[in-house]
Design a protein around this motif. Sequence first.
Motif, short mmCIF file in Angstrom:
data_model
loop_
_atom_site.label_atom_id
_atom_site.label_comp_id
_atom_site.label_asym_id
_atom_site.label_seq_id
_atom_site.Cartn_x
_atom_site.Cartn_y
_atom_site.Cartn_z
N PHE A 41 24.92 46.62 30.63
CA PHE A 41 23.71 47.15 31.28
C PHE A 41 22.72 46.02 31.51
O PHE A 41 22.61 45.10 30.71
CB PHE A 41 23.07 48.23 30.39
CG PHE A 41 23.81 49.54 30.45
CD1 PHE A 41 25.04 49.67 29.85
CD2 PHE A 41 23.28 50.61 31.15
CE1 PHE A 41 25.76 50.86 29.93
CE2 PHE A 41 23.98 51.81 31.23
CZ PHE A 41 25.22 51.93 30.63
N SER A 101 23.64 51.84 21.60
CA SER A 101 22.43 52.55 22.02
C SER A 101 21.22 52.13 21.19
O SER A 101 21.33 51.90 19.98
CB SER A 101 22.69 54.05 21.85
OG SER A 101 21.61 54.80 22.31
N ALA A 139 25.12 49.97 26.16
CA ALA A 139 23.80 50.39 26.64
C ALA A 139 22.66 49.94 25.73
O ALA A 139 21.50 50.11 26.07
CB ALA A 139 23.77 51.90 26.82
N ARG A 176 19.47 56.78 27.08
CA ARG A 176 20.68 56.56 27.88
C ARG A 176 21.94 56.69 27.03
O ARG A 176 22.89 57.39 27.40
CB ARG A 176 20.61 55.13 28.47
CG ARG A 176 21.81 54.75 29.30
CD ARG A 176 21.69 55.23 30.72
NE ARG A 176 20.87 54.36 31.54
CZ ARG A 176 20.08 54.80 32.52
NH1 ARG A 176 20.01 56.08 32.81
NH2 ARG A 176 19.36 53.96 33.23
#
Lengths: 314, 314
Positions: A231, A45, A179, A68
Amino acid sequence: MASGSWEEFFAVHLPPTDFEDNRSLLKEFCKRHDQYGNKIVLVTSGGTTVPLEHNTVRFVDNFSAGTRGSASAEYFLEHGYAVIFMHRQKSLEPFTRHFSGQKLLDMLDLQERGPNTTITVKPDSVFALAPVLARYQAAHAAGALLHVSFTTVSEYFWLLRAACECLAHTGARALLYLAAAVSDFYVPKDRVPTHKMQSASGPPVIQLNLVPKMLAPLVNLWVPEAYVVSFKLETDENLLITKARAALEKYKHKMVVANLLQTRHQRVILVSPDANQEIVLTREEVHAGVDIEATIVAEIVRLHADHIAGVAPR
Amino acid sequence: MASGSWEEFFAVHLPPTDFEDNRSLLKEFCKRHDQYGNKIVLVTSGGTTVPLEHNTVRFVDNFSAGTRGSASAEYFLEHGYAVIFMHRQKSLEPFTRHFSGQKLLDMLDLQERGPNTTITVKPDSVFALAPVLARYQAAHAAGALLHVSFTTVSEYFWLLRAACECLAHTGARALLYLAAAVSDFYVPKDRVPTHKMQSASGPPVIQLNLVPKMLAPLVNLWVPEAYVVSFKLETDENLLITKARAALEKYKHKMVVANLLQTRHQRVILVSPDANQEIVLTREEVHAGVDIEATIVAEIVRLHADHIAGVAPR
């Protein structure tokens, strides 16, 4: 070794100073949850930085607040996963993401009575804070959430590989939910100046190199049995699906979550080898503050269960 | 207009979307405190970004967590100043800087009793939190602290000029404490691509332009009566004083706070036209968590008082 290979990247960039501490934490965490046969998800992240100076004053950054990843980590915990939350330092974290520091101070009532001073949360804030606090305390009491953090792209890759080494033992029960917004570019070590660039010498030109694609060794070598989700963030709708599908074909992993910068909080497309599944929030849901990550995670958890069932036991 | 002038910068870069709201807040704040003859300090804090794409995925950033600015703002409040805290979004802020989100959640005790659920701060955390909370509440009750925030270097300059327009009326009672780490470089608008740069097209070369020096119009035109303090952060000790003194001679303001990246929390040099005054924390003070900003601010407050006394009343 081919120039620009992942092997070369690790050979040239030294591990971060706190690397062994983090590796021990990761090992202990995975070992403990493997004993119970728990599912383990690695959530990455936030954005990575590319330093432009050794004594870093300036760096190139990737836009990502960690929205996210931090929201998704909470939903994976709700689905019973053990969660490794690998995040950019100072980016959003699960649970605390709901309350900035100032918001929390505004919630507090101070009753100053010298040594008997007390501080309580205002009754009208208890409603919002209590459920989040209860889930935060439960996750920590269960030892279900491990935080590790990075800042530079090189720190990110070192941590990612270390986490994969631990997760290799978890087999198909491991889920990678990548992500983080990882830089595609970096400044090679020998071109990074030691001191702050001086504006008196005129505007600098920054020549960037391509970062090697770590998804290739990750899928093929490091965690070949895991369910891997990457992603793809774009700003141009026309490129989105094509690029997501190209990545899937190149790296042979399970899913690309494709999203546009402009609409990423209300629309994503789960691109897997045999389907494009669109998830869209209604306007009402957006206004009500519904997290699209609740749906994304629920769907991936379902597919991961299929993946576990379909893989021969080790 | 000379290429690269400050006039051109404002002509080319549009004001941020929330600019008029912030300008109204600044006007109201300065007007209110001017009525009471209060001293007003503008504290700028945190780093500015330089977007590399219009739909910004990547940007160049300046290293700054906002430690110096957020701590200093608290000490200016203690000295009775009204404080405009102009900071990079998500950087450290006065009072909340002492407690990250997670630290605050860890301080809380949840007593779940359905509709009568209460949340209290654990007794052993009250000791640390109560004095900060008391000062936070007092500052807000007095309307002595205004927050405005920026992200890009262009947003920073628009806000800076707007704040100066308001502070011009404050005359010598205005203090500018420019601790933000402002980019020296930017990518000219016509060279910023609309969409995310594609790695398939090979590694990009980023060509940067020099940002015009806003200190020149600020000192000469915008707030000619104010006490202006700028900051110089270097990584090379040999350049530090020379560069600080050169800035002072060029812009004719009152002080440069010179500091090295590596030692900035325990040593600074206040460089003024007639002296270099070193402030150093002892090892004991560093370990005890003493803020060097307490001493920096106390010294500047003293010099600002002299400045006010020496300037003919308007």
